[in-house]
Scaffold this active site. Structure first.
Site, PDB file in Angstrom:
ATOM      1  N   CYS A 197       0.822  -1.222   0.000  1.00 40.18           N
ATOM      2  CA  CYS A 197       0.000   0.000   0.000  1.00 40.18           C
ATOM      3  C   CYS A 197       0.855   1.271   0.000  1.00 40.18           C
ATOM      4  O   CYS A 197       0.386   2.333  -0.401  1.00 40.18           O
ATOM      5  CB  CYS A 197      -0.942   0.015   1.195  1.00 40.18           C
ATOM      6  SG  CYS A 197      -2.069  -1.382   1.208  1.00 40.18           S
ATOM      7  N   HIS A 245      -3.098   7.328   2.082  1.00 40.33           N
ATOM      8  CA  HIS A 245      -3.568   6.044   1.561  1.00 40.33           C
ATOM      9  C   HIS A 245      -4.994   5.808   2.071  1.00 40.33           C
ATOM     10  O   HIS A 245      -5.280   6.008   3.249  1.00 40.33           O
ATOM     11  CB  HIS A 245      -2.628   4.942   2.041  1.00 40.33           C
ATOM     12  CG  HIS A 245      -3.155   3.569   1.796  1.00 40.33           C
ATOM     13  ND1 HIS A 245      -3.691   3.196   0.589  1.00 40.33           N
ATOM     14  CD2 HIS A 245      -3.239   2.478   2.610  1.00 40.33           C
ATOM     15  CE1 HIS A 245      -4.072   1.931   0.662  1.00 40.33           C
ATOM     16  NE2 HIS A 245      -3.820   1.483   1.879  1.00 40.33           N
ATOM     17  N   ASN A 251     -10.141   0.179  -0.448  1.00 46.96           N
ATOM     18  CA  ASN A 251      -8.681   0.225  -0.366  1.00 46.96           C
ATOM     19  C   ASN A 251      -8.110  -0.369  -1.651  1.00 46.96           C
ATOM     20  O   ASN A 251      -8.186  -1.576  -1.864  1.00 46.96           O
ATOM     21  CB  ASN A 251      -8.229  -0.575   0.867  1.00 46.96           C
ATOM     22  CG  ASN A 251      -6.719  -0.594   1.034  1.00 46.96           C
ATOM     23  OD1 ASN A 251      -5.978  -0.189   0.129  1.00 46.96           O
ATOM     24  ND2 ASN A 251      -6.265  -1.073   2.176  1.00 46.96           N
TER      25      ASN A 251
HETATM   26  N1  ACO Z   1     -18.924  -7.850   8.797  1.00 47.11           N
HETATM   27  C1  ACO Z   1     -19.458  -8.051  10.008  1.00 47.11           C
HETATM   28  N2  ACO Z   1     -18.752  -8.369  11.100  1.00 47.11           N
HETATM   29  C2  ACO Z   1     -17.414  -8.491  10.952  1.00 47.11           C
HETATM   30  C3  ACO Z   1     -16.777  -8.313   9.697  1.00 47.11           C
HETATM   31  C4  ACO Z   1     -17.583  -7.977   8.610  1.00 47.11           C
HETATM   32  N3  ACO Z   1     -17.086  -7.766   7.378  1.00 47.11           N
HETATM   33  N4  ACO Z   1     -15.467  -8.487   9.875  1.00 47.11           N
HETATM   34  C5  ACO Z   1     -15.245  -8.772  11.164  1.00 47.11           C
HETATM   35  N5  ACO Z   1     -16.436  -8.783  11.823  1.00 47.11           N
HETATM   36  C6  ACO Z   1     -16.700  -9.029  13.243  1.00 47.11           C
HETATM   37  C7  ACO Z   1     -15.586  -9.797  13.905  1.00 47.11           C
HETATM   38  O1  ACO Z   1     -15.746 -11.175  13.705  1.00 47.11           O
HETATM   39  C8  ACO Z   1     -15.774  -9.393  15.361  1.00 47.11           C
HETATM   40  O2  ACO Z   1     -16.818 -10.145  15.900  1.00 47.11           O
HETATM   41  P1  ACO Z   1     -16.729 -10.685  17.412  1.00 47.11           P
HETATM   42  O3  ACO Z   1     -16.675  -9.442  18.255  1.00 47.11           O
HETATM   43  O4  ACO Z   1     -17.994 -11.457  17.554  1.00 47.11           O
HETATM   44  O5  ACO Z   1     -15.479 -11.505  17.466  1.00 47.11           O
HETATM   45  C9  ACO Z   1     -16.241  -7.956  15.271  1.00 47.11           C
HETATM   46  O6  ACO Z   1     -16.722  -7.770  13.920  1.00 47.11           O
HETATM   47  C10 ACO Z   1     -15.166  -6.925  15.551  1.00 47.11           C
HETATM   48  O7  ACO Z   1     -13.988  -7.290  14.824  1.00 47.11           O
HETATM   49  P2  ACO Z   1     -12.686  -6.435  14.909  1.00 47.11           P
HETATM   50  O8  ACO Z   1     -11.644  -7.058  14.052  1.00 47.11           O
HETATM   51  O9  ACO Z   1     -12.357  -6.129  16.324  1.00 47.11           O
HETATM   52  O10 ACO Z   1     -13.210  -5.081  14.233  1.00 47.11           O
HETATM   53  P3  ACO Z   1     -12.456  -3.737  14.125  1.00 47.11           P
HETATM   54  O11 ACO Z   1     -13.247  -2.674  14.764  1.00 47.11           O
HETATM   55  O12 ACO Z   1     -11.015  -3.851  14.494  1.00 47.11           O
HETATM   56  O13 ACO Z   1     -12.543  -3.460  12.565  1.00 47.11           O
HETATM   57  C11 ACO Z   1     -11.150  -3.619  10.636  1.00 47.11           C
HETATM   58  C12 ACO Z   1     -11.942  -4.390  11.675  1.00 47.11           C
HETATM   59  C13 ACO Z   1     -12.092  -2.752   9.839  1.00 47.11           C
HETATM   60  C14 ACO Z   1     -10.439  -4.612   9.713  1.00 47.11           C
HETATM   61  C15 ACO Z   1     -10.114  -2.741  11.367  1.00 47.11           C
HETATM   62  O14 ACO Z   1      -9.381  -3.491  12.281  1.00 47.11           O
HETATM   63  C16 ACO Z   1      -9.186  -2.061  10.410  1.00 47.11           C
HETATM   64  O15 ACO Z   1      -9.574  -1.223   9.657  1.00 47.11           O
HETATM   65  N6  ACO Z   1      -7.887  -2.398  10.471  1.00 47.11           N
HETATM   66  C17 ACO Z   1      -6.941  -1.839   9.567  1.00 47.11           C
HETATM   67  C18 ACO Z   1      -6.756  -2.801   8.501  1.00 47.11           C
HETATM   68  C19 ACO Z   1      -6.616  -2.186   7.158  1.00 47.11           C
HETATM   69  O16 ACO Z   1      -7.042  -1.110   6.853  1.00 47.11           O
HETATM   70  N7  ACO Z   1      -5.976  -2.960   6.331  1.00 47.11           N
HETATM   71  C20 ACO Z   1      -5.817  -2.622   4.983  1.00 47.11           C
HETATM   72  C21 ACO Z   1      -4.519  -3.063   4.507  1.00 47.11           C
HETATM   73  S1  ACO Z   1      -3.233  -2.255   5.298  1.00 47.11           S
HETATM   74  C22 ACO Z   1      -3.382  -0.753   4.927  1.00 47.11           C
HETATM   75  O17 ACO Z   1      -3.762  -0.453   3.844  1.00 47.11           O
HETATM   76  C23 ACO Z   1      -3.076   0.186   5.950  1.00 47.11           C
END
Ligand code: ACO
Length: 338
Positions: free
Chosen positions: A128, A265, A295
């Site tokens: 990224c 990004h 993304n």
């Molecule tokens: N739909 C519904 N529920 C979901 C989904 C989905 N698509 N994905 C995960 N969940 C659930 C999980 O299973 C979890 O359930 P549980 O509490 O029963 O276990 C709950 O939602 C919360 O999950 P978390 O992973 O804690 O959610 P979080 O608030 O951290 O959000 C996310 C997840 C959006 C991936 C976040 O962590 C994030 O944005 N991280 C950065 C990752 C990123 O942007 N990566 C891109 C590549 S790297 C870059 O470009 C920077």
């Protein structure tokens, strides 16, 4: 036929150069996939995706819309925007983690597609953060006199490496390409002059397990699928990435207050806003496209730059900060006087 080489004697005599943005372009696949459409495929909802990421839709490539096809379209649009032709370009750098083939490079495909027959072309892989790394690399070629005009492209088809059964990752990504033309011009006064003012790059390979693809030509012999520890990536992105931004401001003798546009990004709205708040960058200076594009990895910044320039937000003379973090981790920032 022109080749790339640096003549030390000539470099000493040459005027100080800066890499100036003279054109932008972008390309998106025709098919738009909404959150509601994804919810029919995996256990998710529009509400969850919007609340956690800010994403409402993404473009997904069909079979014919490969990374090099999208990259070539974006690069052609940037060339047209600059009022230049294939003969004017002597460097093509394509940032991508999803090349059409393991080799040859996507950059050489783009070069051939545009009818550029001089100079050099190569791919650069920093996931990224790839576009920021590519701008910094092109800047070194241009400011040393090794090249005169560079096409810097970010092009991706992450839909090909996403695990479509994994709701925690497949909702985040989209496909697309963006490009800029950088031209070596005689440097004007300090930070007031146009061009790339500073760049700051970092990598730390100890974080491999947080964000990676579980295959490759040298290991499994397959393409593999994207794997991510979302919470760890989120924490690192907000906690650490600001160091390169602070350094880029310091190198150029500017501060967040001088900034006109922050073009990060486009991974996640919450990461972007938290980073801006931490740096004291006003929210109305953020260019946000993650809602429409998702993304798109290395393509997200040049796509956002093209959107903001064509809708009239980014104007000549504006101070623009680009910044990204990706797998590795690798992260970087570049400060550009437009
Ligand atoms: N739909 C519904 N529920 C979901 C989904 C989905 N698509 N994905 C995960 N969940 C659930 C999980 O299973 C979890 O359930 P549980 O509490 O029963 O276990 C709950 O939602 C919360 O999950 P978390 O992973 O804690 O959610 P979080 O608030 O951290 O959000 C996310 C997840 C959006 C991936 C976040 O962590 C994030 O944005 N991280 C950065 C990752 C990123 O942007 N990566 C891109 C590549 S790297 C870059 O470009 C920077």
């Amino acid at each position: 036929m022109a080749t790339l080489r640096t003549d030390p004697e000539q470099s000493r005599r040459a005027p100080k150069l800066r890499s100036v943005v003279v054109g932008t372009g972008s390309s998106l696949p025709a098919r738009v996939v909404t959150n509601a459409a994804l919810a029919e495929r995996v256990d998710t909802s529009d509400e969850w995706i919007v609340q956690r990421t800010g994403i409402r839709q993404r473009h997904i490539a069909d079979e014919s819309e490969t990374t090099s096809v999208l990259g070539t379209q974006a690069a052609r649009a940037a060339l047209q925007d600059a009022g230049l032709t294939a003969d004017d370009i002597d460097l093509v750098i394509c940032a991508t983690s999803t090349p059409d083939h393991t080799f040859p490079s996507t950059a050489t495909q783009i070069q051939a597609g545009l009818g550029i027959h001089q100079g050099a072309a190569f791919d650069l892989q920093a996931v990224c953060a790839g576009f920021v790394f590519a701008v910094s690399t092109a800047d070194k070629f241009l400011t040393t006199g090794a090249a005169r005009r560079a096409l810097v492209v970010g092009a991706e088809t992450f839909s090909r490496i996403v695990d479509w059964e994994d709701r925690t990752t497949c909702v985040l990504f989209g496909d697309g390409a963006g490009a800029i033309v950088l031209e070596a011009q005689e440097a004007q006064e300090a930070a007031e002059g146009r061009g790339v003012l500073s760049t700051s790059l970092r990598s730390d390979g100890r974080h491999r397990e947080k964000l990676y693809v579980d295959g490759g030509p040298g290991s499994t012999g397959t393409t593999g699928r994207l794997r991510m520890e979302g919470r760890d990536v989120f924490r690192f992105a907000v906690g650490q990435v600001t160091d390169v931004i602070v350094e880029a401001f310091e190198q150029a003798g500017t501060t967040a207050e001088d900034l006109d546009w922050f073009v990060p990004h486009q991974a996640n709205r919450r990461i972007i806003e938290a980073s801006a708040d931490k740096l004291g960058i006003a929210r109305d200076k953020i260019v946000l496209t993650v809602d429409r594009h998702g993304n798109t990895s290395a393509a997200s910044i040049p796509l956002a730059l093209d959107v903001a320039r064509r809708d009239g937000r980014i104007q000549a003379g504006d101070l623009v900060m680009i910044e990204a973090i990706g797998g590795g981790f690798s992260w970087g920032a570049a400060l550009i006087r437009w």
